[in-house]
Design a protein around this motif. Structure first.
Motif, mmCIF file in Angstrom:
data_model
loop_
_atom_site.group_PDB
_atom_site.id
_atom_site.type_symbol
_atom_site.label_atom_id
_atom_site.label_comp_id
_atom_site.label_asym_id
_atom_site.label_seq_id
_atom_site.Cartn_x
_atom_site.Cartn_y
_atom_site.Cartn_z
ATOM 1 N N ARG A 119 -8.104 -8.474 -12.991
ATOM 2 C CA ARG A 119 -6.644 -9.404 -13.828
ATOM 3 C C ARG A 119 -5.143 -8.668 -12.906
ATOM 4 N N PRO A 120 -3.657 -9.119 -13.248
ATOM 5 C CA PRO A 120 -3.068 -9.247 -12.251
ATOM 6 C C PRO A 120 -2.552 -7.239 -12.681
ATOM 7 N N ALA A 121 -2.651 -7.289 -11.821
ATOM 8 C CA ALA A 121 -2.062 -5.532 -11.955
ATOM 9 C C ALA A 121 0.182 -6.062 -12.479
ATOM 10 N N GLU A 122 0.441 -4.619 -13.353
ATOM 11 C CA GLU A 122 1.652 -4.286 -13.269
ATOM 12 C C GLU A 122 3.173 -4.296 -12.829
ATOM 13 N N PRO A 123 3.853 -5.158 -12.219
ATOM 14 C CA PRO A 123 4.406 -5.116 -11.507
ATOM 15 C C PRO A 123 5.733 -4.220 -11.857
ATOM 16 N N VAL A 124 5.629 -3.130 -10.996
ATOM 17 C CA VAL A 124 6.819 -2.082 -11.444
ATOM 18 C C VAL A 124 7.891 -1.651 -10.505
ATOM 19 N N ALA A 125 9.402 -2.407 -10.937
ATOM 20 C CA ALA A 125 10.880 -2.430 -10.025
ATOM 21 C C ALA A 125 10.807 -1.300 -9.676
ATOM 22 N N GLY A 126 11.469 -0.955 -8.585
ATOM 23 C CA GLY A 126 11.816 0.403 -8.223
ATOM 24 C C GLY A 126 12.358 0.585 -6.671
ATOM 25 N N SER A 127 12.568 1.843 -6.351
ATOM 26 C CA SER A 127 12.860 1.510 -4.744
ATOM 27 C C SER A 127 11.653 1.104 -3.777
ATOM 28 N N LEU A 128 10.303 1.222 -3.700
ATOM 29 C CA LEU A 128 9.931 0.314 -2.780
ATOM 30 C C LEU A 128 10.088 -1.027 -2.299
ATOM 31 N N ASP A 129 10.375 -1.721 -3.031
ATOM 32 C CA ASP A 129 10.494 -3.166 -3.646
ATOM 33 C C ASP A 129 11.859 -3.678 -2.246
ATOM 34 N N GLY A 130 10.578 -4.166 -0.982
ATOM 35 C CA GLY A 130 11.569 -4.363 -0.025
ATOM 36 C C GLY A 130 10.841 -5.602 0.938
ATOM 37 N N VAL A 131 11.407 -5.817 2.336
ATOM 38 C CA VAL A 131 11.158 -6.491 3.529
ATOM 39 C C VAL A 131 11.016 -5.295 3.973
ATOM 40 N N TYR A 132 9.915 -4.928 5.013
ATOM 41 C CA TYR A 132 9.917 -4.167 6.323
ATOM 42 C C TYR A 132 9.909 -4.702 7.503
ATOM 43 N N ARG A 133 9.827 -4.635 8.660
ATOM 44 C CA ARG A 133 9.138 -5.041 9.925
ATOM 45 C C ARG A 133 7.911 -3.868 10.445
ATOM 46 N N ALA A 134 6.944 -4.756 10.451
ATOM 47 C CA ALA A 134 6.156 -4.820 10.655
ATOM 48 C C ALA A 134 5.052 -4.740 11.721
ATOM 49 N N GLY A 135 3.918 -5.494 12.167
ATOM 50 C CA GLY A 135 3.094 -5.382 13.606
ATOM 51 C C GLY A 135 2.224 -4.998 13.865
ATOM 52 N N PRO A 136 1.342 -5.793 14.245
ATOM 53 C CA PRO A 136 -0.166 -5.737 14.854
ATOM 54 C C PRO A 136 0.076 -4.248 15.000
ATOM 55 N N GLN A 137 -1.837 -3.434 14.396
ATOM 56 C CA GLN A 137 -1.757 -1.879 14.937
ATOM 57 C C GLN A 137 -2.979 -1.825 14.872
ATOM 58 N N PRO A 138 -3.359 -1.604 16.804
ATOM 59 C CA PRO A 138 -5.154 -1.449 16.710
ATOM 60 C C PRO A 138 -6.186 0.321 15.638
ATOM 61 N N LEU A 139 -6.798 -0.123 15.302
ATOM 62 C CA LEU A 139 -7.715 0.752 14.895
ATOM 63 C C LEU A 139 -8.872 1.202 16.830
ATOM 64 N N ARG A 140 -8.540 2.947 17.243
ATOM 65 C CA ARG A 140 -8.914 3.356 18.431
ATOM 66 C C ARG A 140 -10.099 4.150 17.513
ATOM 67 N N ARG A 141 -11.784 3.955 17.626
ATOM 68 C CA ARG A 141 -12.411 4.751 17.617
ATOM 69 C C ARG A 141 -13.392 5.601 18.630
ATOM 70 N N GLY A 142 -13.431 6.332 17.948
ATOM 71 C CA GLY A 142 -14.270 7.550 19.078
ATOM 72 C C GLY A 142 -13.536 8.608 19.161
ATOM 73 N N SER A 143 -14.674 10.236 19.077
ATOM 74 C CA SER A 143 -14.110 11.648 18.809
ATOM 75 C C SER A 143 -14.129 12.008 20.738
ATOM 76 N N TYR A 144 -13.419 12.754 20.565
ATOM 77 C CA TYR A 144 -13.253 13.654 22.289
ATOM 78 C C TYR A 144 -12.591 14.866 22.036
ATOM 79 N N VAL A 145 -12.399 15.651 22.734
ATOM 80 C CA VAL A 145 -11.575 16.731 23.598
ATOM 81 C C VAL A 145 -10.107 16.491 24.323
ATOM 82 N N ARG A 146 -8.812 16.844 23.504
ATOM 83 C CA ARG A 146 -8.218 17.002 24.776
ATOM 84 C C ARG A 146 -7.581 18.351 25.243
#
Length: 731
Positions: A42-69
């Motif tokens: 069922r639809p979620a309940e909108p909550v007016a507040g300071s989070l609402d807005g338009v934000y700059r975004a773009g693709p962000q990659p997932l880099r998997r794999g563990s190592y020691v640096r």
């Protein structure tokens, strides 16, 4: 997915800051806050507040794999002669070249020791006047330890790589290194080119269109990396495999100890001549090394646990840049919320955020402890996703990116023991349905309880397991009543301690779960966003730890079930795991039938409005399709800690035999049943337990007018009363 994201942290108070990491195919996203009260789409309940807005975004990659640096240091720039020693146990060979250790920039300048796509060992030295390379003619054997020694002695001298198996074979092999092997050639390079690159273990720098990153992740264990400022002699190389004391001559120029401080991401350098290192993407620590002989544990005998197990699909922190930095609005009521993110052209996501009350007080008489550790344990569970064969965008994202839960295995077949919220968790969404059952699970199932509380007008604060872990009984003591989630399976020792203290001081606890208080769970205290589980011993388990690796690296304690640690769920809530559905879509649950305990004056009030012969939950629900007892169920057992004065109120036994099975640890006592239990605790407190995951999914049947809802309402109303509960006299 066109839009996907995660929040950090996942639980905040008003006035706290939370970061939203969002990857979007569009350059802008619309973000708004919604309150989640239903998990059935069922639809979620909108909550007016300071989070609402338009934000700059773009693709962000997932880099998997563990190592020691190890950060760059001029002392790590090796001269015209040097040696590298490393122990390696590959667990997966194939696909492409995998890094072992090296100090090499993205263009290849420097030196590296690697494993080729067919498992041979390759040593490369690249200088300003060219490159030298040698590699073995045969491959490493998966699952076996090998001592690798690479030497470089300058132009006109020798470059070599030596492989010494820990357990040579009695029969020679034409393809696998079965005995000591050495490959050498005449060196032409003056020295490896100095570079500002870090020294990397189990990874190597690479460059692509998105920039420089670490790739070529190794699958397997590595141990005892050491660098020497000269070429070791052949006699010294042969002695390396049999060395029992790493501090004995020859003395290295740099060495790193994988056995020290394994509860952190630190990797200690032991000579003082080079920087310490840090693990990245949380490889598995506290694992057996080349000298393990079947004895000890990481705390008592760290020398036998001086290895780290790396995986090419480890992902502890996606490391995305924040799209939004939001300070939670003052006065925002406690509850489960989500950042509703929509792309400017396509795609949307709901990123969950739990808003707890202010950290110094309660704002309601009832507390719901959201089972965050269980959410994380099941986060991105592929084991169950793949049954359904669904082609929706979240499922494709999880599968395409190889995201794991603690129910999955790594690409090399070893179990996934860590899970973090600093990555997209695509089944932690309000409308998520487990594909094999087409029903809510974890967060979406817990929202069914939130919905019921809201429907009946109950004021409730919500916190998470992490809050309970950190704040203990002091947090619970602010509340008249504490509720579990629907599948509160993963508990830390601190959580159990807090619950027991709360119960002994007069608290009232409603256990509305099944299969709860089950797995020993650790929280990584250094970073705070990752849980750990080591699956061992008799249990319903997706995988089992390798021999000797049952202790948690984050806490040092033995893993497995709390039952085998003498802290069975029955001791706290009267019931413990008994049986489960056998992962078939046709499985259904069963109703409870009232027993003599339901008519005892101590508990008869629980059934006001319910007929004596009326089956409880004998109707459809939103999980497992039918029956208030289902999915996974619990039973009472005095031998495991059910209090002697506990009343078994009702029992469910009519489970379809073809689709149900007793828990593995119950095979010697296969009581396939669910028990509803009530008992009083010291100082006027009490516990009510349903022993079923599907209980809460039956609450809303027939517009909340059903006997599951009635019983739950009766218990909550009485638990909210200040009148104390008095246990019966001791016989």
């Amino acid at each position: 997915m066109d839009v996907v994201g995660y929040s950090d942290p996942i639980c905040v108070s008003p006035g706290d800051k939370v970061s939203l990491m969002i990857s979007s195919a569009d350059p802008e996203v619309q973000v708004s806050l919604v309150r989640l009260r239903q998990g059935d789409g069922r639809p979620a309940e909108p909550v007016a507040g300071s989070l609402d807005g338009v934000y700059r975004a773009g693709p962000q990659p997932l880099r998997r794999g563990s190592y020691v640096r190890v950060p760059h240091d001029p002392r790590l720039d090796l001269g015209a002669a040097f040696s590298v020693v490393l122990w390696a146990q590959p667990t997966l060979v194939g696909a492409d070249e995998r890094a072992l250790i090296g100090k090499q920039d993205g263009s290849g300048m420097g030196w590296s020791l690697s494993m080729t796509e067919d498992g041979r060992v390759r040593f490369t030295v690249t200088g300003e006047n060219g490159a030298d390379r040698v590699e073995t003619s045969r491959r490493l054997r998966e699952g076996d330890w090998h001592c690798l020694i690479a030497t470089f002695d300058g132009p006109g001298e020798e470059i070599s790589v030596t492989v010494l198996p820990v357990r040579p074979w009695t029969v020679a092999s034409q393809s696998v290194i079965s005995e000591n092997a050495e490959t050498a050639a005449r060196a032409t390079v003056t020295r490896p080119a100095p570079t500002q690159a870090p020294l990397l273990i189990a990874g190597a720098l690479a460059r692509d269109d998105s920039g420089e990153h670490v790739g070529s992740a190794f699958n397997g264990k590595l141990a005892a990396p050491r660098l020497f400022g000269r070429a070791l002699t052949r006699a010294e190389r042969t002695a390396e495999r049999d060395r029992t004391e790493l501090s004995a001559p020859p003395v290295p120029a740099a060495a790193w100890d994988f056995a020290g401080v394994i509860g952190t991401r630190n990797v200690l350098e032991t000579t003082g001549n080079a920087p310490h290192g840090r693990t990245v993407q949380l490889p598995t620590r506290g694992v057996t090394g080349p000298r393990w002989d079947g004895h000890g544990n990481p705390a008592e005998d760290p020398g036998r646990y001086d290895a780290i197990h790396f995986h090419d699909d480890d992902l502890d922190d996606a490391g995305w840049n924040p799209t939004v930095e939001w300070t939670v609005d003052t006065g925002l009521p406690s509850g489960v919320y989500a950042a509703h993110v929509r792309g400017s052209r396509a795609g949307e996501d709901y990123i969950p955020i739990v808003v707890r009350p202010p950290r110094d007080r309660a704002t309601a008489p009832v507390l719901l402890v959201a089972p965050l550790f269980s959410w994380l344990a099941y986060g991105n569970v592929r084991a169950l996703e793949q049954y359904g064969g669904k082609g929706d965008a979240p499922s494709r994202y999880v599968l395409d990116h190889g995201l794991n839960s603690t129910y999955d295995t790594h690409t090399d077949g070893s179990g996934v023991c860590y899970s973090s919220w600093r990555r997209p968790l695509l089944n932690l969404r309000p409308g998520f349905h487990l594909p094999i059952l087409e029903s809510p699970h974890q967060l979406s199932a817990d929202l069914l309880l939130v919905d019921w509380l809201h429907h009946h007008g109950h004021e409730v604060d919500i916190v998470t397991d992490a809050d309970l872990h950190h704040e203990g009984a002091a947090l619970l003591d602010r509340y008249q009543v504490v509720l579990s989630g629907t599948h509160a399976e993963y508990w830390s020792a601190q959580m159990l301690d807090a619950l027991e203290t709360y119960q002994n001081s007069g608290g009232r606890y409603m256990y509305l779960s099944g299969n709860g208080l089950y797995w020993v769970t650790g929280l990584d205290e250094e970073e705070g966003h990752t849980i750990e589980v080591r699956r061992q011993g008799a249990a319903v388990s997706a995988w089992h730890c390798a021999p000797g690796e049952g202790h948690l690296s984050t806490t040092g304690e033995p893993g497995g079930l709390w039952r085998w640690r003498g802290r069975a769920p029955q001791h706290y809530v009267g019931v413990g795991f008994s049986a489960c559905w056998s992962t078939t879509p046709k499985a259904t649950g069963a109703p409870y039938v009232r027993g003599p305990g339901s008519h005892d004056p101590r508990a008869s009030w629980i059934f006001e409005g319910v007929s004596t012969d009326e089956p409880i939950g004998d109707f459809p629900n939103q999980v497992l399709s039918y029956g208030a007892a289902g999915y996974e169920v619990d039973r009472a057992d005095p031998s495991l800690g059910t209090p002697p004065h506990a009343l078994i109120l009702a029992t469910a036994t009519e489970f379809p035999a073809d689709h149900w099975m007793p828990a593995t640890e119950e095979l010697t006592n296969p009581n396939l049943r669910a028990d509803m239990v009530f008992f009083e605790t010291p100082s006027g407190g009490a516990v009510f337990s349903t022993g079923s995951i599907t209980w809460c999914s039956a609450l809303s049947y027939d517009n909340y007018a059903n006997n599951v809802s009635t019983i739950t309402k009766n218990v909550l109303s009485r638990f909210l009363s200040p009148d104390p509960f008095n246990p019966p006299p001791t016989p």
